[in-house]
Design an enzyme around this catalytic site. Sequence first.
Site, mmCIF file in Angstrom:
data_model
loop_
_atom_site.group_PDB
_atom_site.id
_atom_site.type_symbol
_atom_site.label_atom_id
_atom_site.label_comp_id
_atom_site.label_asym_id
_atom_site.label_seq_id
_atom_site.Cartn_x
_atom_site.Cartn_y
_atom_site.Cartn_z
ATOM 1 N N LEU A 85 0.891 -1.155 0.000
ATOM 2 C CA LEU A 85 0.000 0.000 0.000
ATOM 3 C C LEU A 85 0.932 1.207 0.000
ATOM 4 O O LEU A 85 2.001 1.162 0.623
ATOM 5 C CB LEU A 85 -0.890 0.013 1.243
ATOM 6 N N ASP A 86 0.515 2.290 -0.652
ATOM 7 C CA ASP A 86 1.350 3.499 -0.693
ATOM 8 C C ASP A 86 1.567 4.041 0.715
ATOM 9 O O ASP A 86 0.780 3.766 1.618
ATOM 10 C CB ASP A 86 0.679 4.592 -1.533
ATOM 11 N N ILE A 87 2.567 4.875 0.856
ATOM 12 C CA ILE A 87 2.888 5.422 2.185
ATOM 13 C C ILE A 87 1.689 6.170 2.787
ATOM 14 O O ILE A 87 1.446 6.097 3.987
ATOM 15 C CB ILE A 87 4.164 6.308 2.124
ATOM 16 N N LYS A 107 -5.156 5.378 -7.684
ATOM 17 C CA LYS A 107 -4.854 6.789 -7.970
ATOM 18 C C LYS A 107 -4.752 7.018 -9.482
ATOM 19 O O LYS A 107 -5.224 8.031 -10.002
ATOM 20 C CB LYS A 107 -3.553 7.210 -7.278
ATOM 21 N N THR A 162 -1.509 5.550 2.071
ATOM 22 C CA THR A 162 -2.717 4.713 2.076
ATOM 23 C C THR A 162 -2.833 3.990 3.414
ATOM 24 O O THR A 162 -1.833 3.539 3.971
ATOM 25 C CB THR A 162 -2.666 3.679 0.929
#
Length: 254
Positions: free
Chosen positions: A103-105, A201, A107
């Site tokens: 997961l993105d930083i 995104k 998220t």
Amino acid sequence: MALRLDKYLTEAGIGTRSEVKKLIKAKQITVNGAIVNRPEEKVDEENDVVCLRGEPVRYASFEYYLLHKPAGCVSATEDARHRTVMDYLTDTARSDLFPVGRLDIDTEGLLLITNDGALAHDLLSPARHIEKTYFAKVRGRVTQEDVNLFEKGVDIGEKKLTKPGRLVILDVYGEPDVPEDGEVISEITLTITEGKFHQVKRMFAAVGKEVLYLKRLSMGPLVLPEDLRPGEYRALSGEEVAMLKNRKQEEYDE
Ligand code: URA
């Protein structure tokens, strides 16, 4: 299944191979109450009781945890600059755990953490269409047209369009009277079956919109528990592990 005592102790996180060998030679280890001083001695991890200086060693072949990833940490086991998701798992038996996917930083949400490489590989395989559902706040008004476009798949700059995504509009704030600052925010859920880099995104970017907040709510049969706050984690139940494994076959193509 039996394994060597030194391997057992290393896998239990007691120390490196050479450190545990020293402990064994120093007669610090007992198996079923008897001192064992041969690193190659076989232990049965299901039935034998192994102690270090009289304290039982906690051993598990595989561990499975569900973390509510908070924003601000990276989905990696090590990072020079940021906290990692592993920093939140403070009480585990294994030291070889890793996050399944990323997961993105910024998220939040459900992240599976395990040392079961075969299961991880399987869950991440593109051939397996495991559904992941995200909640997002999106700048602008998400429309029925976006729903239709996502249903067909959108161009995020890869060779092919994305696989169909199921977009549900939950709420649109700021309408019908657009506030003075012009800010309209939509709340949505999006279910996708792929895991491309920044996929959610990029899907919104493809329809000219920006994701402001993103949280993963579910992954296959796993659902983020409502009472698990960001930064908290819990072990998966045996039933949840079985569900993840059993669904393997059905979810493959064909
Ligand atoms: N899609 C994204 O854009 N980011 C995530 O963290 C997960 C899915």
